[in-house]
Design an enzyme around this catalytic site. Sequence first.
Site, PDB file in Angstrom:
ATOM      1  CD  GLN A   3      44.506  -0.065  64.630  1.00 52.24           C
ATOM      2  OE1 GLN A   3      44.916  -1.215  64.505  1.00 52.24           O
ATOM      3  NE2 GLN A   3      44.636   0.827  63.659  1.00 52.24           N
ATOM      4  CG  LEU A   4      48.886   4.977  67.236  1.00 52.51           C
ATOM      5  CD1 LEU A   4      50.005   4.724  68.246  1.00 52.51           C
ATOM      6  CD2 LEU A   4      49.423   5.733  66.012  1.00 52.51           C
ATOM      7  CG  HIS A   5      44.692   3.528  71.875  1.00 50.30           C
ATOM      8  ND1 HIS A   5      45.281   2.308  71.638  1.00 50.30           N
ATOM      9  CD2 HIS A   5      44.706   3.683  73.223  1.00 50.30           C
ATOM     10  CE1 HIS A   5      45.644   1.749  72.779  1.00 50.30           C
ATOM     11  NE2 HIS A   5      45.311   2.562  73.762  1.00 50.30           N
ATOM     12  CG  LEU A   6      45.746  11.261  71.178  1.00 56.72           C
ATOM     13  CD1 LEU A   6      47.183  11.446  71.642  1.00 56.72           C
ATOM     14  CD2 LEU A   6      45.367  12.361  70.166  1.00 56.72           C
TER      15      LEU A   6
END
Length: 749
Positions: free
Chosen positions: A643-646
Amino acid sequence: MDMDVDNLPPTAATTEASGGKQRKRLVVILVGAPGSGKSTFCENVMRASHRPWVRVCQDIIGNGKSGTKAQCLKSATSALDDGKSVIIDRCNLDREQRAEFVKLGNPQVDVHAVVLDLPAQLCISRSVKRTGHEGNLQGGKAAAVVNRMLQKKELPKLSEGFSRIMFCHNDAEIQDAVKTYSSLEPFDDLPRGCFGQRSHEAKVQVGIMKFLKKADAPSSGRTPKVDRVQRHLSPQSSDKKDQSSERKDGGLGLINFSEKEEMGSKETAACSSSNDIPTLAFPSISTADFQFNLDKASDIIVEKVEECLGKLGNARLVLVDLSHGSKILSLVKAKAEKKNIDSSKFFTFVGNIVHLFTKGGLRCSVIANAANWRLKPGGGGVNAAIFNAAGADFEAATKDRAKSLQPGHAVVVPLPSTSPLHIREGVTHVIHVLGPNMNPQRPNCLGNDYNEGCKLLCKAYSSLFDGFMSILNKQENIIPEPSKMLPGSDCGPDGSNQNFDQKNKRDGEFLSENSKKSRSSQNDARVEEANKDNERTGAKGWGSWAHALYQIAMHPERHKDDTFEVSEDVVVIKDVYPKAQRHLLVLARTENLDRLSDVRQEHLDLLRRMHAVGLKWAEKLLQEDDASLVFRLGYHSVPSMRQLHLHVISQDFNSPHLKNKKHWNSFNTAFFRDSVDVIEEVSSKGKATIKGDEGLLSMELRCHRCRSAHPNIPRLKSHITNCKAAFPAALLQNGRLVHRPGEVGTVKP
């Protein structure tokens, strides 16, 4: 005309600047066991002192690695010639070790000793607990090393050539010594004499005598007395008589201090206080009776360990061998160091695998057995020793699990609570593993077919480590509840909590993933169910542990206590294993957007939204928390959690969870992509540049401000605490860093 006194020769400049008084340089020789606080003493003195000091430490004298006494003497002489004072950071526990350094004294150089004479059990406890030690003296092996060194301790005397000796018996007295030396101005002297000594004739302190004295009775009925204290050091030559001592334990000889020395369970526990860490101790597979080539075997061990470490969470692996001259330990240790494998997660240990705790202070919850295919006692070596130590109930438990074992496979057997090995050593499970046979005197010999042999040995170690992780996964104190499986970075580069799925891995028979034909129908059903789950989520490449962020992003209502902000596009959470004082994650709430490589131009608005939310939280923390913080926003090129996370992370990197080189380099090399750069690239090129080369994570440790190099994480952390250099120019551009409002322009992408 201004004069820089510190950098002028002591014979002229220092005399003139002091009105005719010549400055005397000092050589301060620290005397103390590992864990007594010598390095901390150095750091505190050098940080606060106005006098120029040079620390000479043998653990790092060779370009950040261990060196020789001769190198230390050369470095100390050079520093004195430059007009600086010197602290000798070695143990220096006997007169012979100190003698050459005392000779550095002359009419212009006074030689002092500061003796850190702390209780033995305290030194042992500290040494066992610590991680990232410069000399790699940590973990279970530290206990016996400290004992051995203190056996030979000779307290320094003025007659050796010292002008001043200061004894410290507790932390308060050490702090007094720090103040004494850090308050010295360049031309100050200290009174001569001996200060703080309690007994002029003491050679062995009370603490170590208590530790080694014969116990009247065990402190617990569960733990019998032990009649030897075992040495466990890095592989080296030792006395032949010691190496050939008794063979009561299936041919596993013991190396003794003395036939009469005994250690009760209370004292043993004192040196084992760091043993809460789940640990697998394993012998080298197939290298003894099965005669596998040691060089090839060591390559496979290091390769499989390196693969496994990223999945272990807070657990660790220990390769055990009986002999101090063990070639397999030497080979593995050298190759692991070359690959920069974290020594707190994997290390070698000389000792008897069935007496690691009582005779070595190393508690291992799981041990591996180099088994035979019948899974029966006998054959000598490790197999015989483990069956003998574990008792008849263990043999019955093994039969309940499996009747036989094929090469390359492993089987997990929970140790019955009645087993002496469980009661005495704290072992909860034994994993039987069978490797390939290259011995023509044994069944199923492969001859010289090392292609097949290497495949089977790789498979054996994979099965062994998978079995260990199945045990970790079942224990509630190791794996958190699903609602608490938030991201951390104790393992993977982006800080994931890399544990395996409880549903797929259970105690009991645990064969390698490649042995599906031999699994029970129940295990086949579990694997099939797991595969279907992965197909539904479109995430076949991710382990079950890596889905935690996805679950939070898709179902934030189930994690209300863990979320800071929830919107249609994003969720904001705190990293459970933060790598700095403030470390947040902004999760995208979009299906099939697992990592940066999945991002395309249609996701540009989402990237801008994630950046805006991250920027808002950084500014909020600056206003409400600590205005001196500096934040950076970015993505890992190759995340270890789905899951894309910053990442929104403050640049102090002051966190106990930042433990190793991969942790540091994942945030301070090109592996970390700034959010503003990602947005610009996706806008202009349609995708982001991925800089996921593993070599980036193994680069040398460099300060993120001044770019100076450091040998290990503790030294780096000590440096960055005090580094006031400006950030590199590249980071100061385009709003890559977020300061308090008004100091640095922020980007509005």
